[in-house]
Design an enzyme around this catalytic site. Structure first.
Site, PDB file in Angstrom:
ATOM      1  N   SER A  91      -1.552  -1.964   4.991  1.00  0.00           N
ATOM      2  CA  SER A  91      -1.415  -2.003   3.536  1.00  0.00           C
ATOM      3  C   SER A  91      -2.677  -2.503   2.850  1.00  0.00           C
ATOM      4  O   SER A  91      -2.654  -2.823   1.671  1.00  0.00           O
ATOM      5  CB  SER A  91      -0.228  -2.876   3.136  1.00  0.00           C
ATOM      6  N   THR A 193      -0.434  -6.971   1.388  1.00  0.00           N
ATOM      7  CA  THR A 193      -1.548  -7.202   0.482  1.00  0.00           C
ATOM      8  C   THR A 193      -2.155  -8.559   0.760  1.00  0.00           C
ATOM      9  O   THR A 193      -1.421  -9.536   0.890  1.00  0.00           O
ATOM     10  CB  THR A 193      -1.011  -7.217  -0.964  1.00  0.00           C
ATOM     11  N   THR A 211      -5.524  -4.328  -1.722  1.00  0.00           N
ATOM     12  CA  THR A 211      -4.334  -3.670  -1.159  1.00  0.00           C
ATOM     13  C   THR A 211      -4.489  -2.161  -1.183  1.00  0.00           C
ATOM     14  O   THR A 211      -5.279  -1.615  -1.976  1.00  0.00           O
ATOM     15  CB  THR A 211      -3.085  -4.041  -1.997  1.00  0.00           C
ATOM     16  N   ARG A 221      -0.312   6.050  -8.804  1.00  0.00           N
ATOM     17  CA  ARG A 221       0.316   4.755  -9.068  1.00  0.00           C
ATOM     18  C   ARG A 221      -0.671   3.604  -8.790  1.00  0.00           C
ATOM     19  O   ARG A 221      -1.373   3.582  -7.795  1.00  0.00           O
ATOM     20  CB  ARG A 221       1.554   4.610  -8.194  1.00  0.00           C
ATOM     21  N   VAL A 222      -0.697   2.650  -9.694  1.00  0.00           N
ATOM     22  CA  VAL A 222      -1.494   1.434  -9.520  1.00  0.00           C
ATOM     23  C   VAL A 222      -0.542   0.256  -9.655  1.00  0.00           C
ATOM     24  O   VAL A 222       0.334   0.260 -10.525  1.00  0.00           O
ATOM     25  CB  VAL A 222      -2.601   1.359 -10.594  1.00  0.00           C
ATOM     26  N   GLY A 223      -0.700  -0.735  -8.797  1.00  0.00           N
ATOM     27  CA  GLY A 223       0.199  -1.888  -8.830  1.00  0.00           C
ATOM     28  C   GLY A 223      -0.395  -3.077  -9.560  1.00  0.00           C
ATOM     29  O   GLY A 223      -1.285  -2.952 -10.404  1.00  0.00           O
ATOM     30  N   ASP A 224       0.086  -4.239  -9.220  1.00  0.00           N
ATOM     31  CA  ASP A 224      -0.357  -5.483  -9.854  1.00  0.00           C
ATOM     32  C   ASP A 224      -1.678  -6.002  -9.293  1.00  0.00           C
ATOM     33  O   ASP A 224      -2.403  -6.737  -9.968  1.00  0.00           O
ATOM     34  CB  ASP A 224       0.700  -6.576  -9.635  1.00  0.00           C
ATOM     35  N   THR A 244       2.059 -11.130  -4.334  1.00  0.00           N
ATOM     36  CA  THR A 244       2.294 -10.016  -3.422  1.00  0.00           C
ATOM     37  C   THR A 244       3.727  -9.555  -3.639  1.00  0.00           C
ATOM     38  O   THR A 244       4.541 -10.261  -4.219  1.00  0.00           O
ATOM     39  CB  THR A 244       2.051 -10.434  -1.954  1.00  0.00           C
ATOM     40  N   GLY A 245       4.012  -8.352  -3.188  1.00  0.00           N
ATOM     41  CA  GLY A 245       5.355  -7.835  -3.362  1.00  0.00           C
ATOM     42  C   GLY A 245       5.370  -6.637  -4.280  1.00  0.00           C
ATOM     43  O   GLY A 245       4.365  -5.928  -4.411  1.00  0.00           O
ATOM     44  N   GLY A 247       4.738  -4.746  -7.110  1.00  0.00           N
ATOM     45  CA  GLY A 247       3.793  -4.988  -8.195  1.00  0.00           C
ATOM     46  C   GLY A 247       4.352  -4.764  -9.582  1.00  0.00           C
ATOM     47  O   GLY A 247       3.983  -5.473 -10.524  1.00  0.00           O
TER      48      GLY A 247
HETATM   49  C1  SD4 Z   1       1.553  -3.472  -5.029  1.00  0.00           C
HETATM   50  N1  SD4 Z   1       1.673  -5.861  -4.851  1.00  0.00           N
HETATM   51  O1  SD4 Z   1       0.789  -2.518  -4.983  1.00  0.00           O
HETATM   52  C2  SD4 Z   1       1.249  -4.661  -4.151  1.00  0.00           C
HETATM   53  C3  SD4 Z   1       1.874  -4.457  -2.823  1.00  0.00           C
HETATM   54  C4  SD4 Z   1       1.994  -5.677  -1.998  1.00  0.00           C
HETATM   55  O2  SD4 Z   1       2.559  -6.703  -0.055  1.00  0.00           O
HETATM   56  O3  SD4 Z   1       1.762  -6.772  -2.357  1.00  0.00           O
HETATM   57  N2  SD4 Z   1       2.422  -5.590  -0.806  1.00  0.00           N
HETATM   58  O4  SD4 Z   1       2.579  -3.478  -5.687  1.00  0.00           O
END
Ligand code: SD4
Length: 334
Positions: A91, A193, A211, A221-224, A244-245, A247
């Site tokens: 990841s 991440t 990440t 798609r873009v996360g946090d 993490t998690g 996003g």
């Molecule tokens: C996301 N926060 O792209 C990231 C993914 C992540 O452990 O943290 N994974 O949403």
């Protein structure tokens, strides 16, 4: 407990998205933020590195930089690079799981003690996204570059393009395609991440986050993780936080900025992380049982905290010669 087990435990629905006191010298900061920065003896507790998940090699690298007299910014960059280069981590960086069209796209950001920051989103073919983010911060008037522009910028700075889709990740993607038929099911076993925060011998804080985002995400798609204030925030007068998690849930609550602001108001890093998780799970109609979010934080005094929605989130902490994985406390004890 390894990450796989964590993810298994954290995944409570089949179609759900789940993702995966140190005292320091802070005389400089007391003038601006007295209530949070009591001057204490610190010398024995600096420097300090914390990171999301179980990443002892990464924290080791960061600590090497700090012990050699390097600054926190160099430490978090080089620490994160260890995981970006690790093809087994699916990841982050090379070997990251692709989006549902087979593209590995990276998101990363970095923030220094002066509040400067840089980020890249939807970056393809460049392993060290965190270093490109640093170049954006240092060599451009901008904060964020995306997609092809980010890639071309990286190449202009000497980064070598390479295929980030390893055989293992390609195989996992092909298997996913057969089973999922493009339904919105995220492979929850592969989310780690790396977010890292460091305090150097001067008591200065920097942070970074990198990440490949959610596996099999929609293209684009873009996360946090690359969003300053969501995946990462550092205020050198107060402290820093990384997330993490899932996003989307972090972005909706501007999680890392929230944690730092709560610390500014007097909460400990632990209390601040708990409050930020509470903002997610206590929303009306929150679907929190179906996803994971975890925060780690450090304050100017070198106190740390971590908290997540579900069990088995962990933080790696390197301080006073001890590099250890610390299991995070969590909300969902039902
Ligand atoms: C996301 N926060 O792209 C990231 C993914 C992540 O452990 O943290 N994974 O949403």
């Amino acid at each position: 407990m390894n990450r796989r087990k964590f993810i298994k435990n954290a995944s409570l629905t089949g179609a759900g998205l789940a993702v995966g006191s140190t005292l320091i010298h802070c005389a400089e900061a007391t003038s601006k933020n007295e209530e949070n920065t009591a001057v204490v003896d610190t010398k024995n507790n600096l420097p300090l590195v914390i990171a999301t998940w179980h990443v002892e090699n990464a924290t080791t690298k960061a600590m090497e930089v700090l012990e050699a007299g390097g600054n926190a910014l160099d430490a978090v960059e080089q620490g994160c690079m260890v995981e970006e280069a690790n093809e087994k981590g699916q990841s982050v960086g090379k070997g990251g799981l692709p989006d549902r069209d087979g593209n590995v796209t990276l998101d990363a950001c970095i923030m220094d003690k002066n509040g400067n920051c840089g980020a890249v989103v939807y970056l393809k073919d460049i392993t060290h996204a965190v270093s490109v983010a640093r170049k954006v911060m240092e060599d451009t008037p901008h904060v964020m570059l995306a997609g092809e522009g980010a890639k071309q910028f990286a190449i202009s700075k000497g980064f070598e393009p390479e295929d980030l889709l390893t055989e293992a990740s390609k195989k996992a993607w092909e298997e996913w395609k057969v089973k999922s038929e493009y339904k919105p099911i995220i492979n929850i076993e592969n989310h780690d991440t790396i977010g890292m925060l460091a305090i150097d011998n001067n008591g200065d804080i920097s942070g970074a986050c990198t990440t490949s985002g959610l596996a099999y995400k929609l293209a684009g798609r873009v996360g946090d993780s690359p969003i300053i204030g969501s995946g990462l925030f550092v205020d050198n007068e107060v402290g820093g936080c990384v997330a993490t998690g899932l996003g989307e849930e972090v972005v909706k609550t501007v999680g890392s900025f929230l944690v730092v602001e709560l610390m500014r108001q007097g909460k400990t890093p632990q209390e601040a992380c708990e409050e930020a998780i509470s903002r997610i799970v206590k929303k009306p109609n929150s679907n929190y049982k179906a996803f994971q979010v975890g925060y780690i934080a450090v304050n100017k005094k070198g106190e740390t905290g971590s908290f997540s929605i579900h069990q088995w989130f962990s933080m790696t902490k390197f301080q006073n010669g001890v590099n250890e994985q610390i299991q995070s406390d969590y909300f969902n004890k039902a």
